[in-house]
Design an enzyme around this catalytic site. Structure first.
Site, short mmCIF file in Angstrom:
data_model
loop_
_atom_site.label_atom_id
_atom_site.label_comp_id
_atom_site.label_asym_id
_atom_site.label_seq_id
_atom_site.Cartn_x
_atom_site.Cartn_y
_atom_site.Cartn_z
N ASP A 42 0.90 -1.21 0.05
CA ASP A 42 -0.15 0.02 -0.08
C ASP A 42 0.80 1.26 -0.04
OD1 ASP A 42 -2.81 1.26 0.67
OD2 ASP A 42 -1.54 2.03 2.32
N GLU A 62 1.71 0.09 -4.86
CA GLU A 62 0.68 0.98 -5.38
C GLU A 62 1.55 2.46 -5.44
OE1 GLU A 62 -3.59 3.13 -3.76
OE2 GLU A 62 -1.79 2.52 -2.26
#
Length: 613
Positions: free
Chosen positions: A328, A357
């Site tokens: 993330d 990400e």
């Protein structure tokens, strides 16, 4: 005295004298035969730093015991010989000649071929699930004593009761749809007072949230998925924790959090890391700034914290038998730490896949983080994959914008033409949407024909496709872009649901048709070698159509997107360099055959043509 150690699924007997109790030992166990010989163990207990440490176990050496700002932590570094045997390492804590505690630390045998596990690849199709919103398989854990955020299915941001058992109950559905990997939004404990269901504010790195199940159930999910040929990808958050993480009541050291634990918001200006004119202020306030006040930002420049985070990811991969890691908010963490993190994971698991990400539409910034990319500053990265956000935006624009010299299908073509920026563009993860953006059906103006074109493209373009749960039944968010609406409950996952997407009961005609389309597409993709490893060759859009080839020695494809309101006979004259030797074609989903060059592509559709000599 018997104590429960968070994150470890055995009851361990601890001989404890009144003057010392360990509240936590993390990681709770380790394994023999790991690539790295070093192991860091965090001991947490009242005034534990005041004790001396000794151990006597063949093949294990205590390198150092580090004390930090809080007297309640002690960080041990152990060296494990390559030939060390499984067993219990007796960690002796004493003051002078007085032994306060002997803690037997479990060193376990490693599964055969664990190091060589195969991660997700272009052969796979990933199914992204928000666990709280997929299926409620255990009504007894909907609300849990001690966790403030209770079941409230009527609230968009509330907990709805989905859990790991619900996913296990529907693995057959996932398999039948053609998905071969599952990525779950984080399932670790989120003991936040509200909006805890999304999972991105962890309060315990070694414990599955009880409202989802347990560590053992997570392990069982991975095992049962593997038996069906499905891998499990863990969602890891390295950048921040939740403000109710247990660390927050007793930080190990003053530099454990960025900005000395005071809320300073991130600028979100990731460009500062690459800008030749950027100031140190801009760089720091991007990387060190907090997302929100309830997500304290971790300082990975602290070497003890850096090792803790690295080992935590390794522990979950080893413990649950995982096939990948989704990272993330990738670039928000310290860059040097990310270099260390990816190198260590790849060294431990050479074939494990990791996808970061980096949410920007600038492909040069996405490419910066991928291994093999030629960078301007010599930065080292071992990260295999990133999400292709630039292509996602280009596909939506390409399908919805009017055809013009610089818009429409040309947007897709231009996005893919930027692949020269990436070290390995074929290793990117491509996706029509995810849990943080409007549903692809909404982005495509709820047009089923455009939706089909998008599904074909993402299933056949270079890279590994990821689809958000509910995409297959045209879930949409027509009322708002609230994440609670985007992450809607999957119909049929709750007792009493009027619609059931698992069985098809009461689905609309469009939803049923889309589900059948997706099932056929993805099950075909499982054996489509040209999609897995074929060269990608594309031709500039012409007259409202876009064509590309996937070419390999054993399997060859031509894919065509036709945005026109009428069928077109494809002009193959300009494609002869890719069509040499081929005489006929078969459209994969309809089964229709054609002699070349007589390919007729229906209006507003996508065709996948297998080529034959």
């Amino acid at each position: 005295m018997t104590r429960w150690l968070t994150g470890f699924c055995l009851l361990i007997s601890l001989p404890v004298l009144a003057d010392l109790q360990l509240k936590r030992v993390e990681p709770a166990n380790w394994w023999v035969g790991m690539h790295s010989s070093q192991l860091q163990i965090m001991l947490y207990g009242e005034q534990v730093s005041g004790y001396q440490v000794n151990l006597d176990y063949p093949g294990v050496k205590l390198v150092k015991a580090e004390r930090v700002g809080s007297p309640n932590y002690l960080f041990l570094t152990l060296n494990l010989a390559k030939d060390v045997k499984p067993g219990l390492i007796p960690i002796k804590l004493s003051q002078g000649e007085h032994v306060a505690l002997v803690y037997d630390y479990p060193l376990l045998a490693r599964d055969n071929a664990s190091a060589e596990r195969q991660g997700f690849s272009n052969k796979d199709s990933i199914y992204l699930i928000t666990p709280d919103r997929f299926a409620n398989g255990d009504l007894s854990n909907d609300s849990v004593p001690g966790l403030e955020d209770k079941l409230n299915r009527a609230a968009l941001g509330g907990r709805h009761g989905g859990d790991l058992q619900g996913i296990i109950n529907h693995l057959d559905y996932i398999q039948a749809m053609g998905f071969t990997q599952i990525w779950l939004n984080p399932v670790l404990e989120n003991a936040m007072s509200s909006y805890s269901y999304h999972g991105y504010a962890a309060t315990d790195f070694y414990r599955v949230d009880p409202r989802y199940g347990s560590n053992a159930l997570y392990q069982q999910l991975a095992q049962q998925a593997k038996a069906r040929g499905i891998g499990v990808i863990i969602d890891v958050v390295l950048n921040h924790i939740g403000s109710q993480h247990w660390w927050m009541s007793d930080l190990p050291s003053a530099d454990w959090l960025n900005f000395a634990g005071q809320f300073v918001p991130t600028t979100h200006r990731r460009e500062a890391l690459h800008d030749p004119y950027a100031t140190e202020w801009d760089k720091r306030h991007f990387s060190d700034g907090w997302f929100v006040e309830t997500m304290p930002d971790l300082n990975q420049r602290n070497p003890l914290l850096a090792t803790y985070l690295i080992q935590n990811s390794i522990w979950w991969v080893e413990y649950a038998g995982l096939s990948g890691i989704r990272i993330d908010t990738y670039s928000y963490s310290d860059p040097d730490f990310l270099s260390q993190y990816t190198a260590r994971l790849v060294a431990e698991y050479p074939n494990l896949n990791m996808v970061g990400e980096e949410w920007t539409l600038n492909p040069s910034i996405v490419a910066y983080w991928q291994r093999g990319t030629k960078r301007h500053d010599g930065y080292q990265s071992a990260l295999p994959s990133l999400f292709d956000f630039p292509l996602q935006a280009a596909v939506v624009g390409g399908l919805t914008n009017q055809e013009n010299w610089n818009s429409g299908l040309r947007e897709i073509y231009l996005s893919l033409a930027n692949d020269y920026l990436y070290g390995h563009p074929q290793d990117l993860v491509v996706m029509p949407d995810n849990h943080d953006m409007s549903r692809i059906f909404t982005q495509l103006r709820e047009d089923p024909q455009l939706w089909r074109m998008a599904m074909v493209l993402f299933a056949t373009v270079r890279g590994t496709p990821q689809f958000f749960y509910g995409t297959e039944i045209l879930l949409a968010n027509p009322n708002s872009d609230d994440h609670g609406e985007i992450r809607a409950d999957f119909p049929g996952g709750w007792p009493g649901d009027k619609q059931n997407a698992f069985t098809g009961n009461n689905l609309s005609t469009d939803a049923s048709s889309a589900q059948a389309y997706m099932r056929k597409l993805l099950n075909w993709r499982k054996t489509a070698q040209a999609v897995h490893n074929g060269r990608f060759v594309h031709y500039a859009p012409l007259d409202g159509s876009y064509s590309y080839f996937r070419l390999s020695e054993e399997h060859n494809l031509l894919v065509v997107l036709n945005k026109n309101d009428q069928a077109i006979k494809l002009d193959l004259a300009r494609m002869q360099e890719s069509l040499k030797g081929f005489t006929s074609a078969k459209e994969v989903l309809s089964g229709q055959t054609a002699a070349l060059p007589d390919i007729l592509v229906p209006a507003r559709s996508a065709g996948i043509y297998e080529l034959y000599k």
